[in-house]
Write an enzyme that holds these catalytic residues in place. Structure first.
Site, PDB file in Angstrom:
ATOM      1  N   HIS A 134       0.809  -1.219   0.000  1.00 25.17           N
ATOM      2  CA  HIS A 134       0.000   0.000   0.000  1.00 25.17           C
ATOM      3  C   HIS A 134       0.845   1.273   0.000  1.00 25.17           C
ATOM      4  O   HIS A 134       0.341   2.347  -0.333  1.00 25.17           O
ATOM      5  CB  HIS A 134      -0.977   0.011   1.188  1.00 25.17           C
ATOM      6  CG  HIS A 134      -0.377   0.325   2.515  1.00 25.17           C
ATOM      7  ND1 HIS A 134      -0.035  -0.634   3.441  1.00 25.17           N
ATOM      8  CD2 HIS A 134      -0.067   1.516   3.096  1.00 25.17           C
ATOM      9  CE1 HIS A 134       0.438  -0.054   4.521  1.00 25.17           C
ATOM     10  NE2 HIS A 134       0.436   1.251   4.338  1.00 25.17           N
TER      11      HIS A 134
ATOM     12  N   ASP B  78       0.150  -7.564   1.457  1.00 26.06           N
ATOM     13  CA  ASP B  78       0.625  -6.182   1.610  1.00 26.06           C
ATOM     14  C   ASP B  78       2.153  -6.123   1.605  1.00 26.06           C
ATOM     15  O   ASP B  78       2.760  -5.398   2.401  1.00 26.06           O
ATOM     16  CB  ASP B  78       0.069  -5.543   2.883  1.00 26.06           C
ATOM     17  CG  ASP B  78       0.179  -4.022   2.863  1.00 26.06           C
ATOM     18  OD1 ASP B  78       0.294  -3.454   1.765  1.00 26.06           O
ATOM     19  OD2 ASP B  78       0.156  -3.409   3.947  1.00 26.06           O
TER      20      ASP B  78
ATOM     21  N   SER C 152       4.692   2.567   7.961  1.00 23.17           N
ATOM     22  CA  SER C 152       4.317   1.440   7.115  1.00 23.17           C
ATOM     23  C   SER C 152       5.479   0.980   6.244  1.00 23.17           C
ATOM     24  O   SER C 152       6.115   1.790   5.565  1.00 23.17           O
ATOM     25  CB  SER C 152       3.144   1.820   6.200  1.00 23.17           C
ATOM     26  OG  SER C 152       1.986   2.059   6.951  1.00 23.17           O
TER      27      SER C 152
ATOM     28  N   ILE D 198     -15.813 -19.246   5.731  1.00 21.90           N
ATOM     29  CA  ILE D 198     -15.816 -19.824   7.075  1.00 21.90           C
ATOM     30  C   ILE D 198     -16.139 -18.769   8.119  1.00 21.90           C
ATOM     31  O   ILE D 198     -16.072 -17.568   7.852  1.00 21.90           O
ATOM     32  CB  ILE D 198     -14.457 -20.482   7.401  1.00 21.90           C
ATOM     33  CG1 ILE D 198     -13.316 -19.478   7.197  1.00 21.90           C
ATOM     34  CG2 ILE D 198     -14.252 -21.753   6.595  1.00 21.90           C
ATOM     35  CD1 ILE D 198     -11.944 -20.012   7.555  1.00 21.90           C
TER      36      ILE D 198
END
Length: 468
Positions: free
Chosen positions: A109, A139, A212, A271
């Site tokens: 990202h 990511d 990040s 699930i």
């Protein structure tokens, strides 16, 4: 006497503080050794027309200096940091060198949709990087700069990480380069929305926008994760930070290097967790495993004859405690490998063998419904058959009944809503309204009952109990 007593107290307090200080970790040498391998990453892309950066709800606080006012504008324009003028958008993130020949890791990202990626080193050098490949599901992004002899980090084993262990992050929060923060491992194997294929490491290390893509170190000075996400109600650090484990990262890196992209294993089920009430309805001793609420047509799960309502409790011998445990295990398994599931089906334990498939890209569509009518049974539900015209919109190929009205009663308490499609009650398939009414009349009182519903294209089990 008092002087002697005060002296003893002072000495005891000094010794205590020295003992505490001796027990706290010293990160100075680790930062010196590894900080030079951590980089600042900036990206640019052509700006798109946008509305006013600061809304009416984000008015300038009174009494701000011109400098603070400009900083305030920049923060709300781009909380990742960077420059906000001109015809280009810029964002900042972090990264780290993993090999001396110029390979750099960061988040997907951070570099997504970038027209140019610039890597800035601790010695102030700036090099334009090439995007070798990236993977949105984990990511992770792999970059390459034209340089040799670069200082690089050592990769550690996140599986040896223990909850409560000290960890350290280096990055560029809000563009402040080479910022160091430390904390402890809060939890392992966290499953987050949108991160189904990553068993995140949760820490209380202060991570903010701009961190990040930066490394998370253990006390041996080895990188055990990439700082990727924070949980925040304010946009800033709130004590919940999440890192991608390096075993997941390096698996992606190896695939990108060899194949140009990353692939993920696929079972082909939707699930959910098994709650206490659902466990009771399935005759299980305790809540555990991943409850299958949907099987994708043509998937490995369908070919292996897995069924809706099966509870997966092991994958290749690994215990599935929560539903979030399963996707990362399947995702890192090589495509076409043979695998084994241990399941509970209607109270019996079974073993199912299947071959790992390739995870495709799939988009879910949202169905719209028009509810009407009133409830007329002890579940306090009004249902109707589904017309052929409705089936495409509801994504229900066959069977099921449409909930038109939910009255006060057990169904409402269980969370059933207007527009839901009821596909199954306990082990009984609901084909039409007649089936529903017949099964509903025979439901026991005071016992948990499992209902399989579909809401906006996504199936889920709900547990309800009829009290009278």
């Amino acid at each position: 006497m008092f002087k002697t007593l005060n002296g003893c107290i002072f000495l005891a307090a000094t010794l205590f503080m020295q003992t505490v200080a001796a027990q706290l970790p010293d990160f100075t040498e680790m930062v010196k050794a590894n900080g030079i391998a951590v980089v600042n990453i900036s990206t640019t892309q052509k700006a798109q027309p946008a509305p006013e950066a600061i809304s009416k709800e984000q008015q300038m606080p009174e009494g701000m200096t011109p400098e603070m006012e400009e900083l305030f504008k920049r923060f709300f324009n781009n909380p990742e940091g960077g420059d906000f003028g001109g015809g280009e958008q810029q964002s900042l993130g972090s990264g780290f060198v993993i090999s001396a020949d110029g390979y750099v890791l960061t988040n997907h990202h951070v570099v997504k949709d970038a027209d140019e990626i610039v890597v800035k080193f601790s010695d102030r050098r700036e090099l334009v990087a090439k995007l070798i490949g990236s993977d949105a599901r984990t990511d992770v992004a792999l970059l390459k700069v034209a340089a040799t002899g670069l200082p690089s980090v050592n990769i550690g084993n996140p599986n040896q990480l223990q909850v409560g262990e000290w960890v350290l992050a280096i990055g560029s929060p809000f563009g402040f380069e080479q910022s160091v923060t430390a904390g402890i491992v809060s939890a392992k194997g966290r499953s987050l929305p949108g991160g189904n294929y990553v068993p995140f490491i949760q820490t209380d290390v202060a991570i903010n926008p701009g961190n990040s893509g930066g490394p998370l170190f253990n006390m041996d000075g080895k990188v055990i994760g990439i700082n990727s996400q924070i949980y925040s109600r304010t946009g800033g650090f709130m004590g919940l930070s999440f890192a991608i484990p390096m075993d997941v990262v390096m698996n992606v890196v190896e695939q990108i290097k060899t194949k140009g992209k990353a692939s993920h294993g696929w079972l082909g089920v939707q699930i959910q967790d098994v709650t206490r009430e659902l466990a009771e309805s399935f005759g299980m001793q305790k809540p555990q495993g991943a409850l299958v609420s949907k099987i994708i047509p043509g998937s490995p799960a369908e070919k292996a004859q897995l069924k809706i309502g099966d509870v997966i409790i092991e994958f290749n011998g690994q215990v599935i405690d929560k539903s979030g445990d399963l996707p990362p295990m399947v995702g890192v398994t090589p495509i076409n490998d043979n695998a084994t599931l241990k399941i509970i089906r209607q109270g019996e334990t079974k073993t199912i063998d299947f071959k790992i498939g390739l995870l495709p890209d799939q988009d879910e569509k949202v169905a719209e419904t028009k509810p009407e009518a009133k409830p007329d049974n002890k579940l306090a539900l009004k249902v109707t058959d589904i017309s052929d015209d409705q089936r495409d919109a509801l994504q229900v190929p066959n069977g099921g009944v449409l909930v038109q009205e939910v009255g006060k009663g057990p169904a409402a308490e269980a969370g059933i809503q207007r527009g839901d499609v009821i596909l199954r009650i306990q082990n009984e398939t609901i084909r039409n309204a007649a089936d529903f009414n017949k099964v509903a009349k025979g439901l026991p009182i005071g016992k948990s009952i499992a209902l399989l519903i579909q809401r906006q294209g996504s199936p889920a089990f709900l547990a309800l109990k009829i009290s009278k």
